[in-house]
Design a protein around this motif. Structure first.
Motif, PDB file in Angstrom:
ATOM      1  N   GLN A 151       0.787  -1.273  -0.029  1.00 16.51           N
ATOM      2  CA  GLN A 151      -0.013   0.016   0.015  1.00 16.51           C
ATOM      3  C   GLN A 151       0.852   1.213  -0.101  1.00 16.51           C
ATOM      4  N   ILE A 152       0.642   2.103  -1.175  1.00 19.73           N
ATOM      5  CA  ILE A 152       1.607   3.498  -1.196  1.00 19.73           C
ATOM      6  C   ILE A 152       0.581   4.485  -0.917  1.00 19.73           C
ATOM      7  N   GLU A 153       1.098   5.660  -0.291  1.00 20.64           N
ATOM      8  CA  GLU A 153       0.337   6.951  -0.257  1.00 20.64           C
ATOM      9  C   GLU A 153       1.248   8.033  -0.552  1.00 20.64           C
ATOM     10  N   LEU A 154       1.084   8.544  -1.487  1.00 22.29           N
ATOM     11  CA  LEU A 154       1.767   9.829  -2.086  1.00 22.29           C
ATOM     12  C   LEU A 154       1.131  11.140  -1.829  1.00 22.29           C
ATOM     13  N   PRO A 155       1.721  12.314  -1.417  1.00 22.53           N
ATOM     14  CA  PRO A 155       1.016  13.416  -1.458  1.00 22.53           C
ATOM     15  C   PRO A 155       0.488  13.736  -2.600  1.00 22.53           C
TER      16      PRO A 155
ATOM     17  N   ALA B 109       5.536  10.275 -11.258  1.00 21.95           N
ATOM     18  CA  ALA B 109       6.892   9.215 -11.663  1.00 21.95           C
ATOM     19  C   ALA B 109       6.995   8.113 -10.879  1.00 21.95           C
ATOM     20  N   LEU B 110       6.520   8.400  -9.348  1.00 20.60           N
ATOM     21  CA  LEU B 110       6.377   7.208  -8.321  1.00 20.60           C
ATOM     22  C   LEU B 110       5.293   6.246  -8.490  1.00 20.60           C
ATOM     23  N   VAL B 111       4.576   6.626  -9.340  1.00 18.92           N
ATOM     24  CA  VAL B 111       3.197   5.595  -9.713  1.00 18.92           C
ATOM     25  C   VAL B 111       3.628   4.709 -10.797  1.00 18.92           C
ATOM     26  N   THR B 112       4.219   3.342 -10.468  1.00 20.24           N
ATOM     27  CA  THR B 112       4.856   2.702 -11.459  1.00 20.24           C
ATOM     28  C   THR B 112       3.838   1.639 -12.124  1.00 20.24           C
ATOM     29  N   SER B 113       2.727   1.250 -11.496  1.00 18.60           N
ATOM     30  CA  SER B 113       1.638   0.585 -11.968  1.00 18.60           C
ATOM     31  C   SER B 113       1.060   0.868 -13.134  1.00 18.60           C
ATOM     32  N   ASP B 114       1.217  -0.123 -14.216  1.00 21.53           N
ATOM     33  CA  ASP B 114       0.525   0.205 -15.519  1.00 21.53           C
ATOM     34  C   ASP B 114      -1.008   0.548 -15.426  1.00 21.53           C
ATOM     35  N   GLY B 115      -1.706  -0.190 -14.666  1.00 28.13           N
ATOM     36  CA  GLY B 115      -2.949   0.381 -14.285  1.00 28.13           C
ATOM     37  C   GLY B 115      -3.346   1.518 -13.800  1.00 28.13           C
ATOM     38  N   ARG B 116      -2.465   1.684 -12.886  1.00 26.15           N
ATOM     39  CA  ARG B 116      -2.689   3.113 -12.256  1.00 26.15           C
ATOM     40  C   ARG B 116      -2.326   4.124 -12.830  1.00 26.15           C
ATOM     41  N   ARG B 117      -1.370   3.985 -13.801  1.00 26.50           N
ATOM     42  CA  ARG B 117      -0.816   4.943 -14.752  1.00 26.50           C
ATOM     43  C   ARG B 117      -2.064   5.251 -15.707  1.00 26.50           C
ATOM     44  N   THR B 118      -2.519   4.211 -16.158  1.00 24.89           N
ATOM     45  CA  THR B 118      -3.565   4.580 -17.052  1.00 24.89           C
ATOM     46  C   THR B 118      -4.851   5.552 -16.554  1.00 24.89           C
ATOM     47  N   GLY B 119      -4.989   4.875 -15.125  1.00 23.86           N
ATOM     48  CA  GLY B 119      -6.148   5.574 -14.482  1.00 23.86           C
ATOM     49  C   GLY B 119      -5.727   7.163 -14.310  1.00 23.86           C
ATOM     50  N   LEU B 120      -4.473   7.640 -14.090  1.00 26.22           N
ATOM     51  CA  LEU B 120      -4.054   8.848 -13.945  1.00 26.22           C
ATOM     52  C   LEU B 120      -4.215   9.628 -15.309  1.00 26.22           C
ATOM     53  N   LEU B 121      -3.994   8.946 -16.438  1.00 22.57           N
ATOM     54  CA  LEU B 121      -4.079   9.446 -17.776  1.00 22.57           C
ATOM     55  C   LEU B 121      -5.565   9.953 -18.057  1.00 22.57           C
ATOM     56  N   ILE B 122      -6.288   8.823 -17.743  1.00 25.80           N
ATOM     57  CA  ILE B 122      -7.921   9.202 -17.821  1.00 25.80           C
ATOM     58  C   ILE B 122      -8.356  10.237 -17.210  1.00 25.80           C
TER      59      ILE B 122
END
Length: 189
Positions: A63-67, A102-115
């Motif tokens: 589980q990761i938490e980022l500001p 850049a700290l979000v490395t999971s492809d699924g999460r990166r796709t979600g951020l792009l959406i």
């Protein structure tokens, strides 16, 4: 110990363990929304919080938490047939952007951020009547600042908002996810 004392102690322990409650009336975590579909709305503003946390599970199951910074648009139905004397005021789905994507490395999460970024740019593009976030468009930061100024001016901004609901997958199949899109600017006078 009486039942009232036991109950008081139990709720005090709950508060100590979990902090303040977030009362849930069954209308979902985003609060009351209009029915699914298109609605003409006053666009009342956009709330921002730079104290948010972007939470996700990385590829290793941690589980990761980022500001992060959260943005939420506020709306009021223009014509609320169910409650004409007090039209529904509601907050749209949150846009959550980590300070360091850049700290979000999971492809699924990166796709979600792009959406989410594309949906956010769509809101700003509609408000300003121009492309936002593209090579031939306005920078997202500049567009947000102009949109924020517009929504905090004395102008009445009205647009068509499409509310989209979808059922969750897997174990959360009874969960409904809500998203809104700002489709069309009707007036800003």
């Amino acid at each position: 110990m009486s039942a009232n004392t036991k109950i008081s102690a139990m709720f005090a322990a709950q508060k100590k363990a979990f902090g303040d409650a977030n009362p849930d009336t069954g209308i979902g975590g985003l609060g009351e929304w209009p029915t699914e579909g298109e609605h003409d709305c006053y666009i009342l503003g956009v709330d921002t919080s730079d104290k948010a946390l972007y939470r996700f599970t990385n590829d290793q199951g941690q589980q990761i938490e980022l500001p992060a910074t959260e943005f939420r648009f506020r709306y009021q139905l223009l014509n609320d047939e169910a409650n004409p004397d007090s039209p529904l005021v509601w907050r749209g789905a949150p846009f959550m952007f980590p300070d360091n994507p850049a700290l979000v490395t999971s492809d699924g999460r990166r796709t979600g951020l792009l959406i989410e970024r594309n949906r956010f740019c769509g809101h700003l593009s509609t408000l300003l009547g121009m492309k936002v976030g593209t090579a031939d468009g306005l920078d997202v930061s500049d567009a947000f600042e102009k949109s924020f100024e517009l929504l905090n001016s004395d102008k009445q901004v009205v647009g068509t908002v499409r509310c989209q609901y979808r059922k969750g997958k897997g174990t959360a199949s009874d969960r409904i996810y809500k998203t809104e899109f700002l489709n069309k600017l009707l007036s800003q006078g």
